[in-house]
Structures are given as structure tokens and as C-alpha cells.
Write a protein that holds these residues in place. Structure first.
Motif, mmCIF file in Angstrom:
data_model
loop_
_atom_site.group_PDB
_atom_site.id
_atom_site.type_symbol
_atom_site.label_atom_id
_atom_site.label_comp_id
_atom_site.label_asym_id
_atom_site.label_seq_id
_atom_site.Cartn_x
_atom_site.Cartn_y
_atom_site.Cartn_z
ATOM 1 N N PRO A 7 -25.399 56.122 -15.521
ATOM 2 C CA PRO A 7 -25.537 54.984 -16.411
ATOM 3 C C PRO A 7 -24.738 53.763 -15.978
ATOM 4 O O PRO A 7 -25.069 52.651 -16.385
ATOM 5 C CB PRO A 7 -25.050 55.531 -17.761
ATOM 6 C CG PRO A 7 -24.193 56.701 -17.405
ATOM 7 C CD PRO A 7 -24.786 57.284 -16.177
ATOM 8 N N TRP A 8 -23.702 53.954 -15.159
ATOM 9 C CA TRP A 8 -22.908 52.788 -14.766
ATOM 10 C C TRP A 8 -23.576 51.993 -13.636
ATOM 11 O O TRP A 8 -23.130 50.940 -13.264
ATOM 12 C CB TRP A 8 -21.511 53.209 -14.342
ATOM 13 C CG TRP A 8 -21.502 54.224 -13.255
ATOM 14 C CD1 TRP A 8 -21.570 54.008 -11.921
ATOM 15 C CD2 TRP A 8 -21.424 55.631 -13.428
ATOM 16 N NE1 TRP A 8 -21.547 55.192 -11.241
ATOM 17 C CE2 TRP A 8 -21.445 56.209 -12.139
ATOM 18 C CE3 TRP A 8 -21.323 56.465 -14.543
ATOM 19 C CZ2 TRP A 8 -21.384 57.589 -11.950
ATOM 20 C CZ3 TRP A 8 -21.253 57.822 -14.334
ATOM 21 C CH2 TRP A 8 -21.283 58.365 -13.054
ATOM 22 N N LEU A 9 -24.653 52.537 -13.078
ATOM 23 C CA LEU A 9 -25.334 51.837 -11.992
ATOM 24 C C LEU A 9 -26.442 50.924 -12.497
ATOM 25 O O LEU A 9 -26.818 49.979 -11.833
ATOM 26 C CB LEU A 9 -25.922 52.832 -10.987
ATOM 27 C CG LEU A 9 -24.899 53.628 -10.187
ATOM 28 C CD1 LEU A 9 -25.616 54.575 -9.240
ATOM 29 C CD2 LEU A 9 -23.993 52.686 -9.386
ATOM 30 N N LEU A 14 -31.367 54.199 -16.584
ATOM 31 C CA LEU A 14 -32.673 54.794 -16.361
ATOM 32 C C LEU A 14 -32.547 56.295 -16.582
ATOM 33 O O LEU A 14 -31.577 56.916 -16.182
ATOM 34 C CB LEU A 14 -33.144 54.531 -14.923
ATOM 35 C CG LEU A 14 -33.276 53.068 -14.505
ATOM 36 C CD1 LEU A 14 -33.856 53.005 -13.098
ATOM 37 C CD2 LEU A 14 -34.172 52.321 -15.464
ATOM 38 N N LEU A 15 -33.538 56.845 -17.205
ATOM 39 C CA LEU A 15 -33.536 58.276 -17.475
ATOM 40 C C LEU A 15 -34.815 58.885 -16.927
ATOM 41 O O LEU A 15 -35.897 58.415 -17.221
ATOM 42 C CB LEU A 15 -33.445 58.547 -18.984
ATOM 43 C CG LEU A 15 -33.585 59.997 -19.428
ATOM 44 C CD1 LEU A 15 -32.417 60.814 -18.929
ATOM 45 C CD2 LEU A 15 -33.700 60.087 -20.939
ATOM 46 N N LEU A 16 -34.673 59.941 -16.098
ATOM 47 C CA LEU A 16 -35.814 60.671 -15.598
ATOM 48 C C LEU A 16 -35.800 62.043 -16.212
ATOM 49 O O LEU A 16 -34.768 62.700 -16.243
ATOM 50 C CB LEU A 16 -35.763 60.826 -14.063
ATOM 51 C CG LEU A 16 -36.108 59.596 -13.225
ATOM 52 C CD1 LEU A 16 -34.937 58.648 -13.193
ATOM 53 C CD2 LEU A 16 -36.479 60.027 -11.818
ATOM 54 N N THR A 17 -36.923 62.496 -16.709
ATOM 55 C CA THR A 17 -37.021 63.833 -17.259
ATOM 56 C C THR A 17 -38.283 64.481 -16.749
ATOM 57 O O THR A 17 -39.313 63.839 -16.606
ATOM 58 C CB THR A 17 -37.077 63.816 -18.810
ATOM 59 O OG1 THR A 17 -38.197 63.040 -19.221
ATOM 60 C CG2 THR A 17 -35.804 63.255 -19.386
ATOM 61 N N GLY A 184 -40.912 46.226 -10.733
ATOM 62 C CA GLY A 184 -41.414 45.940 -9.392
ATOM 63 C C GLY A 184 -40.712 46.752 -8.315
ATOM 64 O O GLY A 184 -41.362 47.391 -7.484
ATOM 65 N N VAL A 185 -39.377 46.747 -8.336
ATOM 66 C CA VAL A 185 -38.634 47.447 -7.293
ATOM 67 C C VAL A 185 -38.766 48.969 -7.443
ATOM 68 O O VAL A 185 -38.807 49.700 -6.451
ATOM 69 C CB VAL A 185 -37.144 47.036 -7.298
ATOM 70 C CG1 VAL A 185 -36.990 45.590 -6.891
ATOM 71 C CG2 VAL A 185 -36.497 47.303 -8.653
ATOM 72 N N VAL A 186 -38.853 49.457 -8.681
ATOM 73 C CA VAL A 186 -39.004 50.890 -8.890
ATOM 74 C C VAL A 186 -40.390 51.345 -8.420
ATOM 75 O O VAL A 186 -40.527 52.376 -7.747
ATOM 76 C CB VAL A 186 -38.782 51.264 -10.364
ATOM 77 C CG1 VAL A 186 -39.176 52.723 -10.611
ATOM 78 C CG2 VAL A 186 -37.325 51.051 -10.761
ATOM 79 N N ASN A 226 -31.593 58.921 -5.691
ATOM 80 C CA ASN A 226 -30.588 58.164 -4.935
ATOM 81 C C ASN A 226 -31.098 56.785 -4.553
ATOM 82 O O ASN A 226 -30.355 55.801 -4.596
ATOM 83 C CB ASN A 226 -30.195 58.942 -3.672
ATOM 84 C CG ASN A 226 -29.410 60.202 -3.988
ATOM 85 O OD1 ASN A 226 -28.796 60.314 -5.045
ATOM 86 N ND2 ASN A 226 -29.446 61.175 -3.078
ATOM 87 N N ALA A 227 -32.375 56.718 -4.179
ATOM 88 C CA ALA A 227 -32.956 55.431 -3.793
ATOM 89 C C ALA A 227 -32.994 54.474 -4.971
ATOM 90 O O ALA A 227 -32.664 53.284 -4.842
ATOM 91 C CB ALA A 227 -34.362 55.642 -3.235
ATOM 92 N N ILE A 228 -33.353 54.981 -6.144
ATOM 93 C CA ILE A 228 -33.413 54.119 -7.326
ATOM 94 C C ILE A 228 -32.010 53.736 -7.775
ATOM 95 O O ILE A 228 -31.764 52.611 -8.218
ATOM 96 C CB ILE A 228 -34.197 54.818 -8.450
ATOM 97 C CG1 ILE A 228 -35.662 54.984 -8.032
ATOM 98 C CG2 ILE A 228 -34.120 54.017 -9.756
ATOM 99 C CD1 ILE A 228 -36.519 55.707 -9.034
ATOM 100 N N ASN A 229 -31.066 54.661 -7.673
ATOM 101 C CA ASN A 229 -29.660 54.320 -7.950
ATOM 102 C C ASN A 229 -29.213 53.147 -7.098
ATOM 103 O O ASN A 229 -28.561 52.204 -7.556
ATOM 104 C CB ASN A 229 -28.768 55.529 -7.647
ATOM 105 C CG ASN A 229 -28.462 56.340 -8.888
ATOM 106 O OD1 ASN A 229 -28.339 55.809 -9.968
ATOM 107 N ND2 ASN A 229 -28.356 57.646 -8.701
#
Length: 236
Positions: A7-9, A14-17, A184-186, A226-229
Motif C-alpha cells: 500500500p505504500w507504493l 491496488l489490490l489483486l485477488t 493506461g500503464v497497468v 513486481n512490475a506494477i509495484n
């Protein structure tokens, strides 16, 4: 299973489930890293058949025909059996394996002399999500229990050994809440990781956030996270 981006990034986080009723593994985030909560996962790659395979052998005048095919579930196994079994044959013995689930049947042969040897041949082959049906036409000479075990196991093993196989990498269903300004970036990362079945739901998310669902190979989940982080940290 679930995985959470630190969450600090990203702000908002963003939450993935990934929801899966039969999941045997759960992934949790710890300081931005994933750690498996189970040593095995139904989403692990597995080897199965590319197509059907057939093998024929004659043993002491009895004809044995083994037919193997890939199956996806119990229903497809029953469908395959109904299609290939021969009511004119003396026996239609079979076995299948679906991950940890399996069944076998002797179809009138002495108990443990047909279905179980077929299943043992499947296990020894390392092939999963497969069914083998062995049809026997009795030739008038009794084989004995040992002879039956060797015959059924042998023809099933020979059939699987000569079959064309492939490695399947199951896709994990993932849901991801994304702020509109990061869509867009995601999306660019999702395409880079070759995800499938991308769908967007504007009604599920909160204000300024939308829900995006997709499927991705299980072994790519951590790299995608990691890429999205990384993208989120550069955007803040």
C-alpha cells in the motif's frame, strides 16, 4: 489465493485477488513479497495428452485395445468412456486421473487385476488429466491374475508411452482494483504479460477506481505484481 500490492507504493492501494473454489494454495503479501501458504497448487503446470492415442496387443489369443485421451473433468471422462467402450467386448476396463482425483474399474475382471494396473500405468507415466480405457476380447485362454495385471498395465503403459504430450500452464483468475489515472500503464503491463480475458467493471470499484479482471499464468503472478509495484512507485 490472494496477493496484495504494497500500500505504500500506490495511492490508493491496488489490490489483486484470485478466487478459486478448489484452490489449495493461498498467497499473502509480506512487505511487498509473496509467500506460499501451501506446498502444492492446483494451478501448477502439468503434462497431459495432446490428442487421443491407441495401442493394440494380442496376448494368448485375447485382444487388448487401449485408448487414451485427455480429459478436463469427470463429466468428460464419462463421455469418453461412453464413446469408446464396446458392448460386444468381454471387458471394458478403465482408469482416469484428474490431479488428486482418480477412479478405476475392473468391469468384471477379478478385483484389482485391470482398473488398478491401468491407473498405476497412468501414475508412472507422469501424465495428468487423462483417461485410459482398455477393451478386452477374450480369446479362450485364461491369463490368471498375474497375467491380467501384466496385460492391462502393459498395454496401458505402452499406449501412454507412445502418445504425444504437452505441458499445460493453467491460468489463474485475478481481480484488480485500479485508480483511473493508472489504467493506461497497468493495461500496458497486462498486455506485456500476455494476460487473457481482460474485463473492466466500473460498477464494482469505489469513486475513482475500477475493477479489472483477467487470467494470467500462475508462475507469472509474482513478476506481474513486481512490475506494477514498480510502475506505481514511479508514478507517485
Amino acid at each position: 489465493m490472494a496477493l496484495r500490492i504494497s500500500p505504500w507504493l500506490c495511492s490508493p492501494a491496488l489490490l489483486l485477488t484470485a478466487s478459486r473454489a478448489d484452490a489449495a494454495a493461498t498467497l499473502l503479501a509480506g512487505a511487498g513479497n509473496l509467500r506460499p501458504m501451501s506446498s502444492s497448487s492446483p494451478l501448477s503446470p502439468y503434462t497431459t495428452l495432446k490428442e487421443r492415442a491407441t495401442c493394440k496387443r494380442e496376448i494368448k489369443k485375447s485382444k487388448f485395445i487401449a485408448i487414451a485421451a485427455p480429459i478436463s473433468d469427470e463429466r468428460s471422462a464419462h463421455s469418453f468412456l461412453s464413446e469408446v467402450q464396446d458392448p460386444r467386448a468381454t471387458h471394458n476396463c478403465w482408469a482416469y486421473k484428474l490431479g488428486e482425483q482418480y477412479r478405476y474399474n475392473d468391469d468384471g475382471e477379478p478385483s484389482g487385476t485391470a482398473g488398478k494396473p491401468i491407473y498405476s500405468a497412468i501414475v508412472s507415466s507422469g501424465i495428468d488429466k487423462v483417461m485410459v480405457v482398455v477393451i478386452r476380447y477374450f480369446g479362450g485362454i485364461e491369463l490368471g491374475t498375474g497375467g491380467l495385471v501384466r496385460a492391462y498395465a502393459g498395454v496401458a503403459s505402452e499406449c501412454l508411452k507412445g502418445a504425444a504430450t504437452c505441458v499445460v500452464k493453467p491460468k489463474a483468475p485475478i481481480g484488480m482494483e485500479i485508480p483511473f489515472d493508472l489504467l493506461g500503464v497497468v493495461y500496458h503491463q497486462l498486455k506485456h504479460f500476455e494476460v487473457e480475458d481482460i474485463k473492466q467493471d466500473y460498477d464494482t470499484g469505489k469513486d475513482g477506481i475500477t475493477m479489472v479482471t483477467f487470467k494470467v499464468e500462475h508462475d507469472k503472478i509474482e513478476s506481474l505484481e513486481n512490475a506494477i509495484n514498480s510502475i506505481c512507485s514511479r508514478k507517485n
